[in-house]
Design an enzyme around this catalytic site. Structure first.
Site, PDB file in Angstrom:
ATOM      1  N   SER A   3       0.797   8.429  -1.257  1.00  0.00           N
ATOM      2  CA  SER A   3      -0.235   8.728  -0.250  1.00  0.00           C
ATOM      3  C   SER A   3      -1.102   9.921  -0.618  1.00  0.00           C
ATOM      4  O   SER A   3      -1.621  10.621   0.249  1.00  0.00           O
ATOM      5  CB  SER A   3       0.402   8.959   1.133  1.00  0.00           C
ATOM      6  OG  SER A   3       0.994   7.779   1.601  1.00  0.00           O
ATOM      7  N   GLU A  36       5.879  11.073   3.947  1.00  0.00           N
ATOM      8  CA  GLU A  36       5.032   9.987   4.444  1.00  0.00           C
ATOM      9  C   GLU A  36       5.551   9.394   5.757  1.00  0.00           C
ATOM     10  O   GLU A  36       5.250   8.252   6.097  1.00  0.00           O
ATOM     11  CB  GLU A  36       4.914   8.898   3.370  1.00  0.00           C
ATOM     12  CG  GLU A  36       4.295   9.395   2.083  1.00  0.00           C
ATOM     13  CD  GLU A  36       4.243   8.326   1.012  1.00  0.00           C
ATOM     14  OE1 GLU A  36       3.455   7.373   1.176  1.00  0.00           O
ATOM     15  OE2 GLU A  36       4.990   8.422   0.022  1.00  0.00           O
TER      16      GLU A  36
END
Length: 328
Positions: free
Chosen positions: A160, A30
């Site tokens: 995510s 991420e």
């Protein structure tokens, strides 16, 4: 909605924070989202007069802290293995006696591990989808037969929507597992809850209005979260008792994992109106697409004030409680 008395300690002078390291980027999956979040946080803190500086990743941060360059850390790293949400960074900062934002070692580690999160919630009778934790070499088809289709396959310790696949038939299972297995650790196979996706932010002990996420695609994937501009966000996501109930559930889930300071709880609401806990994010995104700022805005808190209040969570009393959680 709050579950404590009004906040007892509020910083009014930015000098009280000292020199602040805003740690971002890192080496997790991420990284790019974290860099985006970090730039926004850095700008907001500087606008409020905070002596804030960007640091990329944990090794550079620890070098700077050992050299005495910073008084505290605003952690906006996302993810594990070089991200700041798995308890590793928190343990290092504890060992150096450096104040930092958000959850401690236990809350961070438990929240990052979706399997252990679900174990805790199930032990407390909190609703979460049925699941099986898979190690490499396990019989995935037997597991899927036990869970039943449709189901979700995802890495157990990524965020995510990285490596996640919705699986509707056995023929699609191998590809889903192959994708999830590209990431470290266990895999998680769980029942796919069909219905509405909602998220609830927690700031101090205040629970923000829920957000009902309506992506244009099949589900709220990485593209819908960070790239597309056609995802709809309805805030508050529910009304009346349904809204009160989902906020209360989110705070129970947050507390159950030992989380503190701030975070975001993701929930699926099925077509019968039942809520199902998915995960807790202990360093949520702060990009232009991110959900904590959207919920806070609905509650009348602008972006700079959210960042300020998160930074306040680095001010802890002798018992380890953030002042944003201490009652008068």
């Amino acid at each position: 909605m709050t579950t404590s008395s009004p906040i007892a300690f509020t910083v009014t002078d930015p000098a009280q924070f000292g020199r602040v390291a805003v740690v971002m980027g890192g080496s997790s999956a991420e990284r790019e989202v974290s860099l985006d979040s970090g730039r926004n946080v850095l700008d907001a803190l500087r606008q409020r007069g905070v002596d804030a500086h960007a640091i990329d990743g944990i090794p550079a941060l620890l070098d700077a802290l050992r050299a005495g360059h910073f008084a505290r850390v605003f952690n906006i790293l996302h993810g594990q293995h070089g991200g700041g949400e798995d308890g590793v960074l928190q343990g290092a900062l504890e060992s150096l006696n450096i104040p930092y934002t958000g959850s401690g070692v236990l809350g961070s580690a438990l929240s990052m591990d979706k399997v252990r999160s679900k174990m805790v919630w199930q032990a407390l009778g909190l609703p979460t989808p049925a699941y099986i934790a898979l190690k490499k070499g396990d019989d995935i088809h037997a597991a899927a037969a036990k869970i039943g289709f449709p189901l979700i396959v995802k890495p157990a310790s990524e965020g995510s929507s990285v490596g996640i696949t919705r699986v509707f038939t056995d023929a699609d299972l191998d590809a889903a597992v192959e994708l999830a297995a590209r990431y470290p650790g266990e895999l998680l196979m769980e029942t796919l809850i069909e219905g509405d996706e909602l998220t609830i932010a927690v700031l101090g002990r205040e629970v923000m209005p829920s957000i009902h996420i309506v992506p244009r695609g099949a589900f709220y994937d990485y593209n819908a979260k960070y790239i597309a501009d056609d995802t709809l966000y309805l805030c508050p996501g529910l009304e009346g008792e349904a809204e009160t109930s989902i906020r209360a559930l989110a705070l129970r889930a947050f507390d159950a994992l030992g989380c503190a300071g701030w975070g975001r709880v993701d929930v699926m609401r099925d077509r019968q109106g039942r809520n199902w806990l998915l995960e807790v994010n202990t360093a949520p995104g702060m990009t232009t697409h991110s959900l904590v700022p959207k919920a806070a805005a609905q509650a009348g808190i602008d972006f700079a004030s959210v960042c300020w209040r998160v930074l306040e969570t680095s001010l802890r009393d002798s018992g380890g409680n953030t002042f944003a959680e201490v009652t008068p």
